[in-house]
Design an enzyme around this catalytic site. Structure first.
Site, PDB file in Angstrom:
ATOM      1  N   ASP A 355       1.560  -3.877  -2.581  1.00  0.00           N
ATOM      2  CA  ASP A 355       2.987  -3.842  -2.860  1.00  0.00           C
ATOM      3  C   ASP A 355       3.722  -3.789  -1.525  1.00  0.00           C
ATOM      4  O   ASP A 355       3.138  -3.429  -0.507  1.00  0.00           O
ATOM      5  CB  ASP A 355       3.308  -2.616  -3.716  1.00  0.00           C
ATOM      6  CG  ASP A 355       4.768  -2.557  -4.122  1.00  0.00           C
ATOM      7  OD1 ASP A 355       5.422  -3.619  -4.102  1.00  0.00           O
ATOM      8  OD2 ASP A 355       5.252  -1.466  -4.444  1.00  0.00           O
ATOM      9  N   LYS A 356       4.998  -4.138  -1.526  1.00  0.00           N
ATOM     10  CA  LYS A 356       5.755  -4.091  -0.281  1.00  0.00           C
ATOM     11  C   LYS A 356       6.524  -2.776  -0.136  1.00  0.00           C
ATOM     12  O   LYS A 356       6.377  -2.058   0.839  1.00  0.00           O
ATOM     13  CB  LYS A 356       6.736  -5.267  -0.194  1.00  0.00           C
ATOM     14  CG  LYS A 356       7.534  -5.304   1.126  1.00  0.00           C
ATOM     15  CD  LYS A 356       8.439  -6.497   1.196  1.00  0.00           C
ATOM     16  CE  LYS A 356       9.641  -6.343   0.306  1.00  0.00           C
ATOM     17  NZ  LYS A 356      10.589  -5.299   0.792  1.00  0.00           N
ATOM     18  N   THR A 357       7.325  -2.445  -1.164  1.00  0.00           N
ATOM     19  CA  THR A 357       8.191  -1.281  -1.081  1.00  0.00           C
ATOM     20  C   THR A 357       7.371   0.001  -1.064  1.00  0.00           C
ATOM     21  O   THR A 357       6.589   0.271  -1.974  1.00  0.00           O
ATOM     22  CB  THR A 357       9.172  -1.260  -2.266  1.00  0.00           C
ATOM     23  OG1 THR A 357       9.910  -2.481  -2.278  1.00  0.00           O
ATOM     24  CG2 THR A 357      10.119  -0.080  -2.156  1.00  0.00           C
ATOM     25  N   GLU A 460      18.809   3.945  -5.803  1.00  0.00           N
ATOM     26  CA  GLU A 460      19.920   4.645  -6.445  1.00  0.00           C
ATOM     27  C   GLU A 460      20.520   5.696  -5.520  1.00  0.00           C
ATOM     28  O   GLU A 460      21.735   5.840  -5.429  1.00  0.00           O
ATOM     29  CB  GLU A 460      19.449   5.304  -7.743  1.00  0.00           C
ATOM     30  CG  GLU A 460      19.409   4.382  -8.934  1.00  0.00           C
ATOM     31  CD  GLU A 460      19.444   5.150 -10.242  1.00  0.00           C
ATOM     32  OE1 GLU A 460      18.955   6.300 -10.259  1.00  0.00           O
ATOM     33  OE2 GLU A 460      19.959   4.610 -11.233  1.00  0.00           O
ATOM     34  N   ASP A 640      11.542  -8.819  -4.413  1.00  0.00           N
ATOM     35  CA  ASP A 640      12.743  -9.233  -3.701  1.00  0.00           C
ATOM     36  C   ASP A 640      13.055 -10.701  -3.949  1.00  0.00           C
ATOM     37  O   ASP A 640      12.206 -11.486  -4.378  1.00  0.00           O
ATOM     38  CB  ASP A 640      12.563  -9.017  -2.189  1.00  0.00           C
ATOM     39  CG  ASP A 640      12.525  -7.541  -1.841  1.00  0.00           C
ATOM     40  OD1 ASP A 640      12.891  -6.732  -2.704  1.00  0.00           O
ATOM     41  OD2 ASP A 640      12.114  -7.209  -0.713  1.00  0.00           O
TER      42      ASP A 640
END
EC number: 7.6.2.1
Length: 677
Positions: A355-357, A460, A640
């Site tokens: 995963d990136k995030t 958020e 993204d």
């Protein structure tokens, strides 16, 4: 057997809070779990079955059977049974030790205690004795021991009283839960947001109470574990291949010797009848001779090699435990090989799917730019040349001193956005009002003006913090209201509905009534999703906003689109009633709610878009370079936009141009996904 039969027939679970007598009538599973592969009764047959899957062990068992046949064997059966028993014993001892170690770790957990609320008092009880329907108290940083329905917590206005819960039967779906809570004559909807799953840890909350929904093997975590299976290491598979090759060579040798024996019997065997009795049937004599040589030449198959391998495995596991380079000094944690075969699987990784995030990035989001009513904010422009300047720490950031509740750690460098706020531009105010209302963030004010936000996602948190600094401060929330401070004036909005975000919807909405009584829906989500639900009058603004979104994505920023809609009071009352009926139903709940969400989230008006930065972690490029040198292929999955994905890929791979031979895959259709699988 009773439990298994009931589980197969269970279509709906009924739980009465704190009533063990009632709940026990349904024979729900207890909270004790089994993670071991063996028990005292199954160890011997299961372990022997696994060991005889090794070709050499099976061969020597077959050899032992041959040696009890007098017409074939010329050696005592003791010569085979002793080494075979030795090998089986050593391997069984190693397997038992590995299983005991892994089981001991689980036992340490289930023997811990927690507080149960029984008969209006708290008692301490072991995890393994917790039952469905019990009310448990958990404290901060404590492990969640079963699947719980959150009843109340140390957060304000979070107390819940219940009588009976109806919910779905045990399943392995981690992303969904459906149930109905009954109190008096009222029914309330329960979903995944109100459930704490086994395996989680309570954070940022002093304490909470939860009702046990699923326990032990029925928890969603254990439903996803599957059964313990026998795993062969790569060395075991290689040994089987080598032994098969050796056995083939042995068979060839014995065939040649048996044929030679048959030829000798035909030509010279009759001359030795006086002291070497022979079979009249030459072919049968050759057949017996073949099996005799199989026994005599049994040392060709290296059964002792298995003992040597087990000793080497044990020694290598200790080398892993003693490796100083794998010691983490900060937490005083050494490496621990929980299985002696671990060393055989090292260095065999061919692909990494990442995963990136939060994996490649720092997962620390900062509000960087935005687009409001077709105007882009966030860039610093040189007043003389009109060129965009690169933002550095030496630049003067926006002065937020007009806002006593501003976060001092927040920096923004485009002064025109603050000027628009101070001028009271309606679109700019609507933009930040949406950010301060449309979220699930919790606020804690430890000291006067010292706000701490607790967000489910850093995205958020970054958006709410940005709204806070630009004068729209989220202060507090309750199940019925959201309180914000707009340019120094405190206002409470009635919270009428939350349309949750998920991976399918890719958007979140809230429906609120402002202090003047006006109903509004505020929505934020992915651009492709929001654009499909905009009013036709937004087409021109959509084109300009799309240009800004592409620009933001090209800089590697994460983007969201914001929209709103004013609602009619009569229509909303009718929609709210249908929403409540669908939310308390156990059948087709998700489908019916999705239809209602689609119905109300249409013909919205576009406000603008946000752009958030999530920087790469230090050392990402170096790590990728080292993995590439090890010929490990890396796939990075990200949600993204294409421009942002390519931008981050270029940053992380800019040092690897000579090593990169594959193109970047920018999109996948369903056939592409199946082809990759």
């Amino acid at each position: 057997y009773n439990f298994s039969l009931y589980f197969l027939l269970e279509v709906e679970r009924k739980i009465r809070a704190n009533d063990r007598e009632f709940n026990s009538s349904f024979k729900y599973a207890t909270n004790s779990i089994k993670t071991s592969k063996y028990n005292p009764f199954t160890f011997l047959p299961l372990n022997l079955f696994e060991q005889f899957q090794r070709i050499a062990n099976a061969y020597f068992l077959f050899l032992l059977i041959l040696q009890v046949i007098p017409a074939i064997s010329s050696l005592s059966w003791f010569t085979t049974v002793v080494p075979l028993v030795l090998v089986l014993t050593v391997t069984a001892a190693k397997d038992a030790t590995d299983d005991i170690v892994s089981t001991h770790i689980t036992c340490d957990y289930i023997q811990q205690t927690e507080d149960l609320f029984i008969l209006c008092s708290l008692i301490s009880e072991k995890w393994m004795n917790v039952q469905v329907g019990d009310i448990i108290k958990l404290e901060n940083n404590q492990f969640v021991t079963a699947d719980l329905l959150l009843l109340s917590s140390s957060e304000p206005l979070n107390l819940v009283y219940i009588e009976t819960v109806y919910c779905e039967p045990p399943n392995n779906r981690l992303d969904r839960f459906m149930g109905t809570l009954t109190f008096g004559t009222q029914k309330y909807s329960l979903d995944n947001e109100r459930v704490l799953l086994r395996g989680c840890t309570l954070r940022n909350t002093d304490w909470c109470f939860g009702l046990v929904l699923f326990a032990g093997p029925e928890t969603k975590l254990m439903q996803n574990c599957g059964k313990s299976t026998f795993k062969r290491t790569s060395i075991d598979r290689l040994m089987n291949v080598l032994v098969l090759f050796i056995f083939g060579l042995l068979a060839l040798m014995c065939i040649i010797l048996a044929v030679g024996n048959g030829i000798w019997e035909n030509h010279a065997g009759s001359k030795f009848n006086a002291f070497l009795p022979r079979e009249e049937n030459t072919a049968f004599s050759a057949f017996l001779t073949f099996w005799s040589y199989i026994i005599i030449l049994n040392t060709v198959v290296p059964i002792s090699l298995y003992v040597s391998m087990e000793v080497i495995r044990l020694g290598n596991s200790y080398y892993i435990n003693w490796d100083r380079n794998m010691y983490h000094a900060r937490t005083d944690t050494p490496a621990e090989a929980r299985t002696t075969t671990l060393n055989e699987e090292l260095g065999q990784i061919k692909y990494i799917f990442s995963d990136k995030t939060g994996t490649l990035t720092q997962n620390i989001m900062t509000f960087n730019k935005c687009s409001i009513n077709g105007k882009s904010y966030g860039d610093v422009i040189d007043h003389y040349s009109g060129q965009r300047l690169e933002i550095t720490e030496e630049m003067t950031s926006v002065d937020f001193s007009f806002n006593r509740l501003a976060d001092p750690k927040f920096f923004f460098y485009d002064h025109t956005l603050v000027e628009a706020i101070k001028l009271g531009l309606p679109d700019v105010h609507a933009f930040f009002r949406l950010l301060s209302l449309c979220h699930t963030v919790m606020a804690e004010e430890k000291n006067e003006g010292d706000l701490v936000y607790q967000a489910q996602s850093p995205d958020e948190g970054a958006l709410v913090t940005a709204a806070r600094n630009f004068g729209f401060v989220f202060r507090s929330r309750s199940p019925e209201t959201v309180t914000i401070e707009e340019m120094g004036i405190q206002r409470s909005y009635e919270l009428l509905a939350i349309l949750d975000f998920n991976n399918v919807r890719k958007r979140m909405s809230v429906i609120v009534r402002n202090p003047e009584g006006k109903l509004s829906l505020y929505c934020k989500g992915a651009d492709t999703i929001i654009y499909e639900r905009l009013h036709p009058s937004c087409s021109e603004l959509m084109k300009v906003s799309t240009e800004h979104l592409n620009e933001f994505a090209g800089e590697g920023l994460r983007t969201l689109v914001l929209a709103y809609k004013d609602l009619d009071e009569e229509y909303f009352s009718e929609w709210k009633q249908r929403h409540h009926e669908s939310s308390v139903a156990l059948e087709d709940r998700e489908e019916n709610l999705e239809k209602l969400y689609e119905e109300i989230e249409k013909d919205m008006m576009l406000i603008g878009a946000t752009a958030i930065e999530d920087k790469l972690q230090d050392g990402v490029s170096h790590t990728i370079e080292q993995l590439t040198k090890a010929e490990i292929k890396i796939w990075v999955l990200t949600g993204d936009k294409q421009g942002a994905s390519l931008f981050n890929s270029k940053i992380s791979l800019c040092y690897l141009r000579p090593l990169i031979t594959s193109p970047i895959l920018t999109s996948l259709s369903k056939p592409d996904v199946f082809a990759l699988h």
